[in-house]
Design a protein around this motif. Structure first.
Motif, PDB file in Angstrom:
ATOM      1  N   PHE A  54      31.316  20.476 -28.116  1.00 32.39           N
ATOM      2  CA  PHE A  54      29.990  21.204 -28.519  1.00 32.39           C
ATOM      3  C   PHE A  54      29.446  20.769 -29.837  1.00 32.39           C
ATOM      4  O   PHE A  54      28.105  20.522 -29.903  1.00 32.39           O
ATOM      5  N   GLU A  92      31.828  22.712 -16.309  1.00 28.73           N
ATOM      6  CA  GLU A  92      31.096  23.674 -15.654  1.00 28.73           C
ATOM      7  C   GLU A  92      30.258  24.337 -16.672  1.00 28.73           C
ATOM      8  O   GLU A  92      28.991  24.622 -16.086  1.00 28.73           O
ATOM      9  N   MET A  93      30.603  24.343 -17.831  1.00 27.81           N
ATOM     10  CA  MET A  93      29.509  25.130 -18.818  1.00 27.81           C
ATOM     11  C   MET A  93      28.262  24.197 -19.109  1.00 27.81           C
ATOM     12  O   MET A  93      27.300  24.662 -19.106  1.00 27.81           O
ATOM     13  N   LYS A  95      27.217  22.067 -17.053  1.00 24.53           N
ATOM     14  CA  LYS A  95      26.278  22.293 -15.835  1.00 24.53           C
ATOM     15  C   LYS A  95      25.531  23.753 -15.792  1.00 24.53           C
ATOM     16  O   LYS A  95      24.274  23.671 -15.524  1.00 24.53           O
ATOM     17  N   GLN A  96      25.895  24.622 -16.237  1.00 23.50           N
ATOM     18  CA  GLN A  96      25.488  25.845 -16.211  1.00 23.50           C
ATOM     19  C   GLN A  96      24.361  26.075 -17.401  1.00 23.50           C
ATOM     20  O   GLN A  96      23.147  26.626 -17.336  1.00 23.50           O
ATOM     21  N   LEU A  97      24.579  25.205 -18.386  1.00 25.29           N
ATOM     22  CA  LEU A  97      23.624  25.184 -19.619  1.00 25.29           C
ATOM     23  C   LEU A  97      22.565  24.552 -19.145  1.00 25.29           C
ATOM     24  O   LEU A  97      21.207  24.821 -19.797  1.00 25.29           O
ATOM     25  N   GLY A  98      22.492  23.641 -18.315  1.00 30.78           N
ATOM     26  CA  GLY A  98      21.327  22.937 -17.881  1.00 30.78           C
ATOM     27  C   GLY A  98      21.239  21.624 -18.589  1.00 30.78           C
ATOM     28  O   GLY A  98      20.301  20.785 -18.428  1.00 30.78           O
ATOM     29  N   LEU A  99      22.446  21.132 -19.129  1.00 29.96           N
ATOM     30  CA  LEU A  99      22.503  19.821 -19.798  1.00 29.96           C
ATOM     31  C   LEU A  99      22.741  18.962 -18.479  1.00 29.96           C
ATOM     32  O   LEU A  99      23.425  19.379 -17.548  1.00 29.96           O
ATOM     33  N   PRO A 135      18.623  17.366 -24.864  1.00 31.00           N
ATOM     34  CA  PRO A 135      17.724  18.302 -25.405  1.00 31.00           C
ATOM     35  C   PRO A 135      18.290  19.079 -26.491  1.00 31.00           C
ATOM     36  O   PRO A 135      17.480  20.055 -26.884  1.00 31.00           O
ATOM     37  N   LEU A 136      19.561  19.211 -26.574  1.00 30.53           N
ATOM     38  CA  LEU A 136      20.142  19.882 -27.706  1.00 30.53           C
ATOM     39  C   LEU A 136      20.337  19.346 -29.005  1.00 30.53           C
ATOM     40  O   LEU A 136      20.811  19.759 -30.066  1.00 30.53           O
ATOM     41  N   LYS A 137      19.391  18.174 -29.039  1.00 35.15           N
ATOM     42  CA  LYS A 137      19.629  17.439 -30.370  1.00 35.15           C
ATOM     43  C   LYS A 137      18.557  17.963 -31.339  1.00 35.15           C
ATOM     44  O   LYS A 137      17.596  18.536 -30.982  1.00 35.15           O
TER      45      LYS A 137
END
Lengths: 142, 383
Positions: A54, A92-93, A95-99, A135-137
């Motif tokens: 993360f 799974e996380m 995927k769920q986050l939308g990354l 997108p998390l950058k």
């Protein structure tokens, strides 16, 4: 001046005994690979805490690769099994986050598989170039 | 002598306790007997302040336990963290019980000295919203309320002047009041992981309203009930087939309703909008840490990964605090709703956590807090 092509930043966690050796072999064998990779050496893939992954994403990594010895070959008996269990939750996380799921990848690479390592890095880099920056950058990081 | 697996109807022998308790005062009497006979050193009870507020206390006074009877639907506290390391007995909703079990799996509670009396639960209400609902829907001054009751799908409030006003819960929930959101889609209504599972579902005929249906779940439950019977605090009789089937029917009806809510609450967000949704929701966070503080399954303690690796100086899109908590709760979240209740900036924290936990738990066919035999995942999957 021509705009320089965007080069993704990829963080790879490599275990000391196999995949780090694999990266070494790739270099010694002169397999061409992109310069997008930043390797973080850990003693065992079992050491890789989801938190590290993360943190890499939040600091601006476009993709994170988790690599280790082949299952059954772990230097510390079962470290890579632990990595695998954690990875399933991580996957799974993400995927769920939308990354995009391609941004997090797991691969088992032994010390002799230099070519596999180089190919893996090349494939991921090509894929991430298609997807664009993560997108998390955070802002201000390229 | 009762046996493990017995399904019984019981009530307190003391008429005061029996009438004060929500349904026969069995639970109150069992807890009081455990304290009186030295089975435990304390009992966790909710000390009533008013209809909307109560403080959890651990008491060693039998009289205090006996006077604590009666249900409070508008006080959604989770008692799991109060039993840590103590020789106590506690009553608990299914989510309280599941919280304790999850703590025990992570070795922060030793359950050998802790007795849990589970209570059936169809849901609890948020005190602030309840007051708002009383003014808007019931047109009653919240201060005038002296009692509330749930009967046949209707929520009934009694006022000082003796008036009663009832509105069906479905209607209240349409308006956004009624049960808390997490309770609507909760999927454990009977606390089968407790030592005793008690409730008024399945109590019919002349006993309705003044007896409790009680299932003995394990050896500790048997000990608890035997102690109470020997001390003369409670009387039990075996439940007949009809009672058992009605209890099952109520449970499955509630669960079915819960599934419908689940679909409504967790409508799929398209892949490309999801990250933005989470970032936007968490952007309001003021880093108070209350959601971690109340979380009944969080067992890292004060020096935890979620707080130690989080800094206010980070300019991340999402904070490490939330990232770590999302991951930690994806296998252990019991959906109790505490985090959303306490959030000062009204982030729907529980719903977000459940969005991560639902698929993770479903894929592994795992429900946290249901049994002690299945440890957390790293251990299971390595075997």
């Amino acid at each position: 001046m021509a705009e320089k092509e965007w080069e993704p930043k990829i963080v790879a966690f490599c275990c000391n005994w196999c995949s780090y050796g694999g990266a070494d072999t790739a270099g010694m064998g002169r397999f061409q690979q992109p310069s997008s990779l930043r390797i973080i050496r850990v003693m065992c893939s079992g050491r890789i805490d989801p938190m590290h992954v993360f943190n890499a994403f939040l600091e601006g990594a476009d993709a994170v690769l988790v690599t280790g010895c082949h299952l059954g070959d772990c230097h510390y008996v079962n470290g890579n099994y632990k990595a695998e269990v954690r990875y399933q939750f991580l996957e799974e996380m993400v995927k769920q986050l939308g990354l995009e799921p391609e941004r997090l990848q797991l691969n088992w690479i032994s010390a002799s598989e230099g070519e596999k390592f180089a190919n893996f890095v090349r494939d991921v880099t090509a894929k991430i170039k298609e997807l664009g920056p993560s997108p998390l950058k955070p802002e201000g990081v390229n | 002598m009762v046996e493990v697996g017995d399904r019984l109807l019981g009530y307190a022998t003391d008429p005061n306790v029996r009438s004060k308790g929500a349904s026969g005062g069995l639970v109150t009497a069992v807890l009081a007997a455990a304290l009186e006979k030295g089975l435990v050193e304390g009992v966790v009870i909710l000390k009533r302040i008013d209809e909307y507020e109560a403080v959890p206390v651990i008491t060693d006074d039998v009289q205090e336990v006996l006077s604590s009877g009666g249900s409070m639907h508008a006080v959604p506290v989770n008692l799991a963290k109060y039993v840590v390391g103590k020789k106590v007995a506690m009553p608990g909703k299914p989510c309280d019980v599941r919280g304790v079990i999850e703590q025990a799996k992570r070795n922060s509670v030793d359950l050998s000295n802790t007795y849990i009396v589970g209570l059936n639960c169809g849901g609890s209400m948020h005190p602030v919203l309840t007051k708002e609902m009383l003014i808007k829907m019931y047109e009653i001054d919240p201060e005038d309320v002296v009692g509330e009751e749930i009967e046949k799908g209707k929520l009934i409030f009694k006022t000082k002047s003796g008036e009663e006003k009832s509105i069906s819960i479905d209607k209240l929930e349409e308006e956004g009041y009624g049960r808390r959101e997490s309770c609507r889609y909760c999927d454990v209504k009977i606390p089968v992981s407790a030592d005793l599972a008690c409730g008024n579902w399945g109590v019919i005929g002349e006993l309705a309203g003044n007896a409790t249906f009680c299932e003995v779940m394990n050896e500790k439950g048997k000990l608890l009930l035997d102690t109470a019977i020997e001390a003369g605090y409670v009387e039990v009789r075996p439940a007949d087939e009809k009672s058992i089937s009605i209890r099952e029917k109520v449970n499955s009806a509630m669960l079915k309703l819960g599934d419908e809510w689940k679909e409504k609450v967790f409508d799929e967000i398209p892949d490309k909008d999801r990250l933005k949704y989470y970032i936007d929701q968490f952007a309001d966070c003021i880093d108070c840490g209350a959601c971690k503080e109340v979380c009944p399954v969080c067992s890292c303690g004060p020096d935890s990964k979620c707080t130690m690796f989080h800094s206010l100086a980070d300019n991340y899109k999402m904070s490490m605090y939330h990232m770590v908590r999302l991951l930690h709760l994806s296998d252990s979240c019991i959906g109790c709703g505490q985090c959303a209740d306490v959030c000062p900036v009204d982030i729907p924290v529980t719903t977000i956590f459940r969005r991560f936990a639902n698929p993770a738990q479903k894929n592994r066919n795992y429900m946290p807090g249901m049994d002690l035999k299945r440890p957390p995942f790293l251990e299971v999957m390595l075997k």
